[in-house]
Design a protein around this motif. Structure first.
Motif, PDB file in Angstrom:
ATOM      1  N   ASN A  59       0.854  -1.183  -0.019  1.00  7.06           N
ATOM      2  CA  ASN A  59      -0.007   0.068   0.081  1.00  7.06           C
ATOM      3  C   ASN A  59       1.040   1.335   0.118  1.00  7.06           C
ATOM      4  OD1 ASN A  59      -1.830  -1.962   2.170  1.00  7.06           O
ATOM      5  ND2 ASN A  59      -2.692  -1.367   0.234  1.00  7.06           N
ATOM      6  N   LEU A  60       1.978   1.213   0.593  1.00 10.34           N
ATOM      7  CA  LEU A  60       2.767   2.249   0.686  1.00 10.34           C
ATOM      8  C   LEU A  60       4.081   2.376   0.059  1.00 10.34           C
ATOM      9  CD1 LEU A  60       3.217   5.122   2.428  1.00 10.34           C
ATOM     10  CD2 LEU A  60       4.311   3.620   4.359  1.00 10.34           C
ATOM     11  N   THR A  61       4.241   3.468  -0.697  1.00 12.84           N
ATOM     12  CA  THR A  61       5.721   3.600  -1.514  1.00 12.84           C
ATOM     13  C   THR A  61       6.115   5.228  -1.113  1.00 12.84           C
ATOM     14  OG1 THR A  61       5.013   2.338  -3.189  1.00 12.84           O
ATOM     15  CG2 THR A  61       6.644   3.666  -3.606  1.00 12.84           C
ATOM     16  N   LEU A  62       7.345   5.057  -0.716  1.00 14.73           N
ATOM     17  CA  LEU A  62       7.972   6.328  -0.504  1.00 14.73           C
ATOM     18  C   LEU A  62       9.154   6.611  -1.433  1.00 14.73           C
ATOM     19  CD1 LEU A  62       8.565   5.947   3.605  1.00 14.73           C
ATOM     20  CD2 LEU A  62       6.701   6.967   2.107  1.00 14.73           C
ATOM     21  N   ARG A  63       9.366   7.753  -2.053  1.00 10.03           N
ATOM     22  CA  ARG A  63      10.393   8.290  -2.894  1.00 10.03           C
ATOM     23  C   ARG A  63      11.242   9.400  -2.581  1.00 10.03           C
ATOM     24  NH1 ARG A  63       5.725   7.357  -5.132  1.00 10.03           N
ATOM     25  NH2 ARG A  63       5.070   9.481  -5.603  1.00 10.03           N
ATOM     26  N   PHE A  64      12.471   9.226  -2.869  1.00 12.38           N
ATOM     27  CA  PHE A  64      13.493  10.378  -2.394  1.00 12.38           C
ATOM     28  C   PHE A  64      14.358  10.953  -3.643  1.00 12.38           C
ATOM     29  CE2 PHE A  64      12.615   7.706   1.399  1.00 12.38           C
ATOM     30  CZ  PHE A  64      12.201   8.463   2.159  1.00 12.38           C
ATOM     31  N   ILE A  65      14.123  12.012  -3.783  1.00  8.22           N
ATOM     32  CA  ILE A  65      14.827  12.569  -4.896  1.00  8.22           C
ATOM     33  C   ILE A  65      15.755  13.852  -4.765  1.00  8.22           C
ATOM     34  CG2 ILE A  65      14.527  13.577  -7.345  1.00  8.22           C
ATOM     35  CD1 ILE A  65      11.681  12.268  -7.132  1.00  8.22           C
ATOM     36  N   THR A  66      16.826  13.875  -5.408  1.00  8.72           N
ATOM     37  CA  THR A  66      17.928  15.002  -5.213  1.00  8.72           C
ATOM     38  C   THR A  66      18.283  15.153  -6.199  1.00  8.72           C
ATOM     39  OG1 THR A  66      19.905  15.748  -3.809  1.00  8.72           O
ATOM     40  CG2 THR A  66      19.949  13.461  -4.444  1.00  8.72           C
ATOM     41  N   SER A  67      18.669  16.392  -6.833  1.00 12.48           N
ATOM     42  CA  SER A  67      19.215  16.527  -8.237  1.00 12.48           C
ATOM     43  C   SER A  67      20.064  18.012  -7.963  1.00 12.48           C
ATOM     44  CB  SER A  67      18.096  16.875  -9.145  1.00 12.48           C
ATOM     45  OG  SER A  67      17.337  17.947  -8.918  1.00 12.48           O
ATOM     46  N   LEU A  68      20.858  18.080  -8.956  1.00 12.62           N
ATOM     47  CA  LEU A  68      21.758  19.216  -9.231  1.00 12.62           C
ATOM     48  C   LEU A  68      21.831  19.588 -10.547  1.00 12.62           C
ATOM     49  CD1 LEU A  68      25.271  19.811  -7.435  1.00 12.62           C
ATOM     50  CD2 LEU A  68      25.063  20.294  -9.529  1.00 12.62           C
ATOM     51  N   TYR A  69      21.572  20.929 -10.913  1.00 12.39           N
ATOM     52  CA  TYR A  69      21.636  21.536 -12.215  1.00 12.39           C
ATOM     53  C   TYR A  69      22.542  22.615 -12.110  1.00 12.39           C
ATOM     54  CZ  TYR A  69      20.089  23.944 -16.507  1.00 12.39           C
ATOM     55  OH  TYR A  69      19.866  24.646 -17.654  1.00 12.39           O
ATOM     56  N   LEU A  84      23.426  27.705 -10.171  1.00  7.22           N
ATOM     57  CA  LEU A  84      23.529  26.466  -9.659  1.00  7.22           C
ATOM     58  C   LEU A  84      22.103  25.974  -9.038  1.00  7.22           C
ATOM     59  CD1 LEU A  84      25.329  23.774  -9.010  1.00  7.22           C
ATOM     60  CD2 LEU A  84      25.973  25.234  -6.865  1.00  7.22           C
ATOM     61  N   ILE A  85      21.571  24.941  -9.088  1.00  8.85           N
ATOM     62  CA  ILE A  85      20.374  24.872  -8.653  1.00  8.85           C
ATOM     63  C   ILE A  85      20.148  23.305  -8.150  1.00  8.85           C
ATOM     64  CG2 ILE A  85      17.652  24.363  -9.011  1.00  8.85           C
ATOM     65  CD1 ILE A  85      18.096  26.377 -11.522  1.00  8.85           C
ATOM     66  N   ILE A  86      19.990  23.388  -6.732  1.00  8.97           N
ATOM     67  CA  ILE A  86      20.150  22.138  -6.023  1.00  8.97           C
ATOM     68  C   ILE A  86      18.774  21.826  -5.315  1.00  8.97           C
ATOM     69  CG2 ILE A  86      21.053  20.983  -4.047  1.00  8.97           C
ATOM     70  CD1 ILE A  86      23.524  22.823  -4.291  1.00  8.97           C
ATOM     71  N   ASN A  87      18.275  20.610  -5.713  1.00 10.52           N
ATOM     72  CA  ASN A  87      16.977  20.263  -4.953  1.00 10.52           C
ATOM     73  C   ASN A  87      16.975  19.013  -4.171  1.00 10.52           C
ATOM     74  OD1 ASN A  87      15.057  21.857  -6.571  1.00 10.52           O
ATOM     75  ND2 ASN A  87      16.219  20.938  -8.252  1.00 10.52           N
ATOM     76  N   ALA A  88      16.330  18.848  -3.048  1.00 10.30           N
ATOM     77  CA  ALA A  88      16.105  17.829  -2.225  1.00 10.30           C
ATOM     78  C   ALA A  88      14.559  17.509  -2.025  1.00 10.30           C
ATOM     79  CB  ALA A  88      16.791  18.030  -0.817  1.00 10.30           C
ATOM     80  N   LYS A 137       9.622  19.771  -0.860  1.00 10.65           N
ATOM     81  CA  LYS A 137      10.682  19.932  -1.719  1.00 10.65           C
ATOM     82  C   LYS A 137      11.366  21.153  -1.087  1.00 10.65           C
ATOM     83  CE  LYS A 137      12.079  20.473  -6.535  1.00 10.65           C
ATOM     84  NZ  LYS A 137      11.346  20.754  -7.942  1.00 10.65           N
ATOM     85  N   TYR A 138      12.806  21.195  -0.969  1.00  6.95           N
ATOM     86  CA  TYR A 138      13.886  22.229  -0.713  1.00  6.95           C
ATOM     87  C   TYR A 138      14.353  22.376  -2.038  1.00  6.95           C
ATOM     88  CZ  TYR A 138      17.534  25.033   0.688  1.00  6.95           C
ATOM     89  OH  TYR A 138      18.437  25.995   0.650  1.00  6.95           O
ATOM     90  N   THR A 139      14.586  23.776  -2.513  1.00  4.38           N
ATOM     91  CA  THR A 139      15.440  24.050  -3.681  1.00  4.38           C
ATOM     92  C   THR A 139      16.121  25.457  -3.298  1.00  4.38           C
ATOM     93  OG1 THR A 139      13.641  23.598  -5.177  1.00  4.38           O
ATOM     94  CG2 THR A 139      15.323  24.920  -6.087  1.00  4.38           C
ATOM     95  N   SER A 140      17.360  25.400  -3.701  1.00  3.85           N
ATOM     96  CA  SER A 140      18.345  26.217  -3.620  1.00  3.85           C
ATOM     97  C   SER A 140      18.789  26.820  -4.870  1.00  3.85           C
ATOM     98  CB  SER A 140      19.540  25.908  -2.504  1.00  3.85           C
ATOM     99  OG  SER A 140      20.583  26.992  -2.770  1.00  3.85           O
ATOM    100  N   GLU A 141      18.763  28.061  -5.361  1.00  4.73           N
ATOM    101  CA  GLU A 141      18.877  28.653  -6.494  1.00  4.73           C
ATOM    102  C   GLU A 141      20.228  29.797  -6.318  1.00  4.73           C
ATOM    103  OE1 GLU A 141      15.581  29.891  -8.249  1.00  4.73           O
ATOM    104  OE2 GLU A 141      14.559  28.100  -7.989  1.00  4.73           O
ATOM    105  N   LYS A 161      24.404  38.905  -8.061  1.00  2.00           N
ATOM    106  CA  LYS A 161      24.623  37.858  -7.535  1.00  2.00           C
ATOM    107  C   LYS A 161      23.069  37.307  -6.738  1.00  2.00           C
ATOM    108  CE  LYS A 161      29.659  38.356  -7.280  1.00  2.00           C
ATOM    109  NZ  LYS A 161      30.608  38.321  -6.442  1.00  2.00           N
ATOM    110  N   THR A 162      22.500  36.668  -7.159  1.00  2.00           N
ATOM    111  CA  THR A 162      20.977  36.404  -6.708  1.00  2.00           C
ATOM    112  C   THR A 162      20.996  34.815  -6.176  1.00  2.00           C
ATOM    113  OG1 THR A 162      20.236  37.704  -8.184  1.00  2.00           O
ATOM    114  CG2 THR A 162      18.499  36.600  -7.019  1.00  2.00           C
ATOM    115  N   LYS A 163      20.649  34.795  -4.744  1.00  2.00           N
ATOM    116  CA  LYS A 163      20.140  33.663  -4.388  1.00  2.00           C
ATOM    117  C   LYS A 163      18.615  33.369  -3.893  1.00  2.00           C
ATOM    118  CE  LYS A 163      22.217  30.437  -1.053  1.00  2.00           C
ATOM    119  NZ  LYS A 163      21.165  29.328  -0.867  1.00  2.00           N
ATOM    120  N   ILE A 164      18.074  32.529  -4.493  1.00  4.29           N
ATOM    121  CA  ILE A 164      16.547  32.034  -4.033  1.00  4.29           C
ATOM    122  C   ILE A 164      16.379  30.809  -3.406  1.00  4.29           C
ATOM    123  CG2 ILE A 164      14.432  32.061  -4.922  1.00  4.29           C
ATOM    124  CD1 ILE A 164      15.234  33.461  -7.599  1.00  4.29           C
ATOM    125  N   ASP A 165      15.906  30.959  -2.119  1.00  4.19           N
ATOM    126  CA  ASP A 165      15.534  29.506  -1.355  1.00  4.19           C
ATOM    127  C   ASP A 165      14.020  29.125  -1.387  1.00  4.19           C
ATOM    128  OD1 ASP A 165      18.245  28.842  -0.172  1.00  4.19           O
ATOM    129  OD2 ASP A 165      18.188  30.908   0.602  1.00  4.19           O
TER     130      ASP A 165
END
Length: 821
Positions: A360-370, A421-425, A443-447, A497-501
């Motif tokens: 019944n239960l499925t868990l997914r974990f994704i992390t990416s870097l662009y 640089l874009i990082i996702n978890a 989801k957490y994203t750092s740009e 120089k811009t940072k977006i969280d």
């Protein structure tokens, strides 16, 4: 006359009508509870069956377009029994796990399209995507034949949906969100789409009213699933525009599987055929892979990787464009000096872990870097002259400029660099119990974006430098001496120089039930998005938005096969970096998320005609937009005002009839009617840049009855003209003229030398190929002159300003060879 011959070819190719046995393919790998292959398992239906080989692999041909009972059995393991309904020529991959302790019986009809139909999702066949002729082949080329999807530029993979712009579309690959470069323009500089068609298994597309589980964009969702190979395979495709090679493999223990693809494209064939004489080498190459590793029977790890290198070297030489009227023909002749050198290098990697806690239960974990590293360098001097054209039919100089009316020059300069640089978890979960389903995610994203903009434009007319029409440069001669400095007509200089969280998430509940005898599907959910913009010289600013969404579909208990749908909600698009940067290069952190209220009413009517299946899909939609960030399209590049000073709306109807117009092939006709307008600063409604009033798309697949291996593909698009834009500093309310209608027909002729159904005699050389196809394509077969934008030129003699159309590609011939091993 030449178009008549092409039309005759079209008529000969697309007039066949022949009935063939309709079949589909069910394939996959049989595994046991230890994820080991099961050799000798029986896969049976009423017409026969097959056995899995020593690697557990099976391939079974079954009747198409009907419910087929499948039974999978093996001595000592529990049987699996189910129904499945596949379309003609569809290949469905099923990798069942035979267990020792659970009897697995199901009366549910396995049909991926049923679930997607009730969700308002359009599914595109991978083989149709691969074979459809288009100057930009692949998923996006086929999307442009759907109603509500528009693009008036065959050199671009970007598209607009139901009045939105190019930046409002989500793209996922195996649930992983992917990105495109920032500086790259939706036109000649653009190379390959991220999606590699050779690796695709499934393509789903939603044009609006999509679920809460999808991200924060206003217009559409393109959801791609890459395939998991069941055995070694190798394919290649080559043409005059480039080529691609793809391979798939699986380990002996079936734990490791992967696909990899390499593509190269050179658009010289297309751009060298344009009206501008150039030295032009646009070259694009990328490598992509998706690997999966089954760690245990409960946990699987996947990796998506992509490297893309795009180079764009452009040296224009000369251009002449004839326009005006029959009685007053005008031509502009442009002589160029200088060149443009652009480069876009992108790197993307993502890890995805899938953990099946229980059935019944499925868990997914994704992390990416662009990461993207981009440069846009150019210095181009254009000296132009306006003149009258020789219209004497008997003259040797017919069409040549014979009298100059005005002269001028333009110098454009840029030294733009960007590094992002874009990082996702991310975590996603799904819980299914009986007919209930709960989905959630966070989801957490750092740009981190570093951007340097240095560009200007100098305009000279009749020997005088033109200054921008600003109050600082008012010329009141001879009454007041003119002391203003000589400055560029436009100039942008900025270093940011811009940072977006960002933190975003969703929760969604779905149910399938019955109301009396009627089947009902419904889901409701909500998204939230919190983001903070900070950086050098930027006052940190934080905002939060919530987006509730819902869908409901009803299939009445009627003899007629119909489904009715309704969906909608509030959609927000928190600004990305390009939306935060205004036309002067300044980052404005206070820019709000654009809001759109969607209401979509749809109906699917499935029926038989000529003894073959068809489906008519109709959708009515209305979108009300607030906090709109207005933009202009300059040289196919979007320039935002970075102010939420407009409201807008989009309304229309999309109709698509698809089915087997020719037995054994899927074709469709789509019609879209759209109206979208915006009100800037409460000045009244004007057309938005994407106000595409009418769109007609036709995709036809056919074959010659006596030579079934000779196939034809025709891709037709007709779209009414969109607004042609306005000059720099001009008021868009004063420039509402439209470009000419966009008309394009691409034809592909293919001969299948050998495939799985057509083998040669034993020992024949061609049997070394699983598939071998030879063909040619004609892009823009009727040689229509389509325009993408206008260049505005002023005649100093008569004080008149002309909108000079920038034409796209003429008729182009291409040759293709495709093969599989």
């Amino acid at each position: 006359m030449k178009n008549s011959y092409l039309f005759l070819i079209f008529c000969l190719i697309f007039t066949s009508n022949i009935s063939l046995a309709q079949t589909a393919i069910l394939k996959g790998v049989i595994l046991n509870e230890s994820n080991q292959p099961v050799s000798g398992a029986e896969i049976m239906n009423k017409d026969g069956g097959t056995l899995s080989d020593e690697d557990g692999v099976y391939v079974l041909s079954i009747p198409a377009n009907e419910d087929v009972r499948i039974k999978i059995s093996y001595l000592g393991l529990k049987n699996i029994s189910f129904k499945i309904n596949l379309k003609e020529n569809q290949e469905y991959e099923l990798n069942p796990v035979l267990k020792t302790d659970i009897e697995q019986m199901s009366e549910v009809v396995i049909s991926g399209r049923e679930r997607k139909t009730v969700e308002g999702i359009t599914t595109l066949d991978q083989e149709t995507i691969r074979m459809t002729p288009s100057a930009q082949p692949g998923v996006e080329g086929l999307l442009k034949t759907l109603p509500g999807v528009s693009s008036t530029n065959e050199l671009s993979t970007q598209y607009t949906v139901r009045g939105g712009n190019f930046d409002e579309n989500l793209v996922y690959v195996n649930e992983i969100e992917v990105y495109r470069p920032f500086l790259i323009r939706s036109g000649q500089q653009e190379g390959l789409s991220f999606v590699n068609n050779d690796l695709v298994r499934n393509v789903d597309f939603s044009a609006g009213g999509f679920q809460a589980k999808y991200g924060d964009k206003l217009s559409s969702v393109l959801d791609i699933t890459y395939r998991r190979p069941t055995q070694f395979d190798l394919s290649a495709d080559f043409s005059l525009l480039g080529g691609s090679i793809a391979a798939g493999a699986i380990s002996k223990n079936k734990k490791i599987a992967g696909v990899v693809g390499v593509r190269y494209r050179d658009n010289s064939l297309l751009v060298n055929a344009k009206e501008t004489e150039t030295n032009f080498r646009p070259r694009f190459v990328d490598a992509q892979t998706y690997l999966s590793y089954t760690v245990s029977k409960k946990f699987e790890l996947g990796f998506l990787g992509n490297i893309a290198i795009n180079s764009y070297d452009y040296e224009p030489i000369f251009k002449q464009t004839n326009f005006g009227t029959l009685t007053e023909p005008i031509a502009i002749s442009v002589f160029y000096e200088g060149q443009e050198k652009d480069k876009y290098d992108t790197y993307f990697g993502a890890l995805k872990g899938t953990y099946s806690v229980n059935e019944n239960l499925t868990l997914r974990f994704i992390t990416s870097l662009y990461q993207t590293q981009e440069q846009e360098y150019f210095d181009i001097l254009a000296a132009y002259s306006l003149g009258t054209v020789n219209t004497d039919i008997g003259s040797e100089d017919l069409g040549e400029v014979e009298f100059q009316e005005g002269i001028g020059a333009q110098l454009t300069h840029a030294r733009n660099d960007l590094d992002a640089l874009i990082i996702n978890a991310e975590h996603k979960g799904t819980y299914i119990k009986n007919q209930h389903q709960l989905d959630w995610g966070i989801k957490y994203t750092s740009e981190d974006i570093r951007d340097r903009i240095q560009e200007y434009e100098i305009i000279d007319s009749a020997g005088f430098s033109i200054r921008p029409p600003l109050p600082d440069f008012i010329n009141d001669q001879p009454y007041t001496p003119y002391t203003s400095p000589i400055v560029p007509f436009t100039e942008v200089r900025a270093t940011n120089k811009t940072k977006i969280d960002r933190i975003s998430g969703y929760s969604q509940y779905s149910i399938r039930t019955n109301v009396k005898e009627h089947e009902v599907w419904a889901n409701a959910g909500v998204r939230f998005h919190n983001w903070t913009v900070s950086g050098d010289g930027i006052n940190s600013h934080t905002q939060t938005v919530f987006s509730p969404r819902a869908q409901v579909a009803i299939k009445p208990d009627w003899n007629t096969d119909m489904i009715f749908r309704a969906s909608g909600g509030w959609y927000h698009q928190p600004p990305f970096y390009r939306e935060l940067r205004d036309s002067l290069g300044t980052v404005r952190p206070q820019v709000k998320a654009q809001q759109s209220m969607h209401l979509v009413l749809g109906n699917d009517y499935s029926f038989e005609m000529w003894g073959r299946p068809f489906k008519l899909t109709t959708e009515l939609y209305y979108k009300k937009l607030t906090d709109v960030n207005p933009y202009t399209i300059e040289n196919v590049r979007i320039r935002y005002r970075a102010r939420n000073n407009a409201v807008a709306y989009a309304e229309g109807v999309d109709v698509r009839l698809n089915g087997e117009f020719v037995p054994g092939t899927e074709s469709w006709i789509s019609v879209g009617v759209l109206k979208t307008e915006e009100n800037i600063d409460d000045r009244g409604y004007i057309s938005r840049p994407t106000d595409q009033r009418l769109k007609v798309g036709i995709l036809l697949q056919d074959y010659v009855p006596n030579i079934p291996n000779l196939k034809g593909y025709l891709n037709l698009v007709y779209q009414t003209g969109v607004p042609g834009g306005s000059p720099s500093y001009a008021d868009p309310y004063d420039f509402q003229s439209r470009l000419r209608d966009y008309r394009r027909a691409d034809l592909g002729i293919l001969y299948v030398v050998v495939d799985q159904k057509n083998r040669r005699k034993e020992g024949n050389f061609f049997n070394k190929f699983k598939e071998l196809q030879l063909g040619f394509e004609i892009y823009n077969i009727f040689d229509n002159q389509n325009a993408i934008t206008n260049t505005f030129v002023r005649d100093v003699n008569v004080k008149q300003q002309y909108a000079l159309p920038n034409f796209l590609t003429p008729r182009v011939f291409n040759v293709r060879v495709g093969m599989k091993f």
